[in-house]
Design an enzyme around this catalytic site. Structure first.
Site, mmCIF file in Angstrom:
data_model
loop_
_atom_site.group_PDB
_atom_site.id
_atom_site.type_symbol
_atom_site.label_atom_id
_atom_site.label_comp_id
_atom_site.label_asym_id
_atom_site.label_seq_id
_atom_site.Cartn_x
_atom_site.Cartn_y
_atom_site.Cartn_z
ATOM 1 N N LYS A 129 0.845 -1.192 0.000
ATOM 2 C CA LYS A 129 0.000 0.000 0.000
ATOM 3 C C LYS A 129 0.882 1.245 0.000
ATOM 4 O O LYS A 129 1.838 1.341 0.769
ATOM 5 C CB LYS A 129 -0.900 -0.026 1.241
ATOM 6 N N SER A 204 -9.051 2.419 2.625
ATOM 7 C CA SER A 204 -8.055 3.088 1.813
ATOM 8 C C SER A 204 -7.089 2.128 1.126
ATOM 9 O O SER A 204 -6.330 2.536 0.239
ATOM 10 C CB SER A 204 -7.266 4.069 2.685
ATOM 11 N N SER A 228 -10.108 -0.168 6.671
ATOM 12 C CA SER A 228 -9.332 0.001 5.439
ATOM 13 C C SER A 228 -8.597 -1.250 4.972
ATOM 14 O O SER A 228 -8.066 -1.265 3.868
ATOM 15 C CB SER A 228 -8.324 1.147 5.601
#
Length: 528
Positions: A129, A204, A228
């Site tokens: 990420k 996210s 997330s």
């Protein structure tokens, strides 16, 4: 005990602001013709092997690391034009590192066992990420003002995975500043769901979820302060684990966590195969691994199982769809049939206030009375804080560098009252006590990960509080494993959260392994 007049007014303002913002979005945003195409089918069998088994094959010289890394590079290049999940690659460096791995294995004289103990992920590709620092890679989290920033270090869990032999292939897209459930920003664009390109992959960690679901990665790393990890895993049909807070280091992530927010954030593994969750968590926990009973063998027949079908009727979140109620009931039936256990249905009225509890605790000041850094300050860095209303006007004119979701969050900050609600503090404390007593050290419960399957792009702007189904467990500090349960009526992934007691991460991880066998785990999206 009911909400006060001020608290009811606050709820009305939240709904009114988000409804107005969604209307503006529909009026002024460009229409995007989302493709109805499906992803290309898998053509390389290496893409259908778990990271644990890939590591074993590489150590045994049944396949080279170069072959595995190249297979995943080829897949990313094939599917990323559809998904926009990987925003910066390091393919050349990854192939060089893979060649070094193959040379190391060729020269190793200590045998496979030595390598397995020292380098369990040797030669296995990894996605990261973009909010995590990865040396030589961007760390912008969707902010145009950070577009030239390049990390000079690795975040601790990334460093531990690399030290275990994993080879990063690149970094994946996030929502702007990682505070929205859709991975969309004006720096990298929007990321699509591999099962339906017109749907969101979540946020996210949506880029991670998307590329993993598309078989462009086998293992990845995500962070979770309101869902997330779990929402992207649910929407993309993969496994993910929100660890007990304080076990995996949250350092060297952007944005940094301020005030008490560090108490609620978790970093954890994301992957397509359940057997990779436990070894990844062992590695990522590093010196804190001893806090968890990860080496303890779990007898599922001796666990106490519970199910909570919904939040009891929140004023803010949507009702749980029938297909998610049905699949959770099927999980209950399967556990009872397979294990001979009784799954008890329970209800907690406090769950109706899940969003309000999350919102209250995320904005509490620390012990010194210092509040969290305002979101508008993060949006404006490295300069002055943004003016939300001015950004809204700029957005209408197509001139803002920020997304509607980020602008909306900055506007919502204005609705916060300075003094936290005593009623909501009481609701959280009651819920914490009840859940801790229910779970103990041998209990788990099932709970929906979201009211519905992956929404269409931008639709969360109209229903912004549905993430409360995941967010409440960040405030409660509980470990949660997200488990895929096949595909629903529209060909979109179904799933369930499996929640355990604090520091009992090994229990939901063990349940995930069983449910993978029972329901089939990850399904190839191109074959749907």
């Amino acid at each position: 005990m009911a909400l006060t007049r001020l608290e009811r007014l606050q709820l009305w303002l939240l709904k009114a602001v988000m409804g107005a913002l969604f209307t503006l979005f529909r009026l002024f945003s460009p229409r995007t013709p989302w493709s109805s195409k499906k992803l290309p089918p898998l053509r390389n069998a290496l893409l259908e092997v778990s990271a644990t088994q890939l590591g074993q094959k590489i150590r045994r010289r049944e396949v080279s690391s170069v072959e595995v890394v190249q297979a995943y590079i080829d897949r990313i290049q094939e599917v990323n034009p559809f998904l926009n999940a990987v925003v910066k690659d390091r393919f050349a460096a990854a192939l060089q590192e893979a060649a070094q791995v193959d040379k190391l294995i060729e020269e190793e004289t200590g045998g496979e066992e030595v390598l397995e103990d020292r380098l369990p992920l040797l030669g296995v590709p990894l996605s990261v990420k973009e909010s995590f620092a990865l040396q030589g890679m961007p760390n912008a989290t969707g902010l145009i003002s950070r577009r030239r920033l390049v990390s000079t270090v690795d975040a601790p869990p990334v460093a531990l995975l690399k030290r275990a032999g994993a080879i990063p292939l690149g970094v994946t897209n996030t929502s702007e500043l990682c505070m929205w459930c859709e991975s969309h920003n004006h720096l990298r664009g929007i990321t699509n769901n591999p099962y339906d390109l017109g749907r969101i992959p979540g946020g996210s960690s949506g880029g991670e979820g998307s590329i993993l679901g598309a078989a462009g990665a086998v293992i990845g790393i995500g962070s979770d302060i309101g869902g997330s990890i779990r929402m992207p895993c649910f929407f993309n049909g993969i496994f993910g684990h929100k660890t007990t807070p304080g076990v995996v280091s949250p350092e060297n992530q952007h944005p940094p966590f301020s005030s008490r927010q560090g108490e609620y954030v978790s970093t954890g593994p994301m992957c397509r195969y359940a057997e990779d969750l436990l070894p990844m968590l062992k590695i990522m926990a590093g010196p804190n691994a001893h806090k968890l009973s990860l080496n303890t063998k779990v007898d599922l027949k001796k666990l106490r199982f519970f199910t909570i079908p919904h939040d009891g009727g929140s004023l803010l979140s949507s009702p749980v769809s029938q297909e998610l109620l049905d699949i959770q009931r099927k999980v209950v039936e399967r556990l009872e049939a397979d294990l001979g256990v009784k799954v008890e249905e329970v209800h907690f009225p406090e769950l109706r206030y899940s969003f309000q509890i999350w919102d209250t605790y995320m904005t509490l000041p620390d012990k010194e009375g210092k509040p969290p850094v305002a979101f508008r300050e993060l949006m404006g860095e490295p300069g002055r804080p943004v003016w939300p209303l001015w950004e809204l006007l700029k957005w209408i004119m197509g001139k803002s560098e920020h997304t509607m979701a980020a602008i909306g969050l900055a506007l919502l900050e204005k609705t916060h009252v300075s003094k936290p609600s005593a009623f909501l503090i009481e609701q959280k404390e009651n819920l914490q006590r009840k859940v801790d007593e229910l779970l103990g050290t041998d209990g788990v419960f099932l709970y929906p990960p979201h009211p519905r399957v992956a929404p269409r792009h931008h639709h969360p702007l109209f229903r912004p509080f549905d993430f409360a189904y995941t967010g409440v467990f960040n405030i409660l500090g509980l470990p949660v494993t997200q488990v895929p349960l096949g595909l629903g009526e529209e060909g979109l992934p179904l799933g369930v959260q499996v929640v355990g007691g604090k520091l009992q991460d090994h229990l939901p991880l063990a349940v995930a392994l069983h449910l993978e066998k029972a329901f089939g785990g990850w399904r190839e999206p191109g074959a749907v």
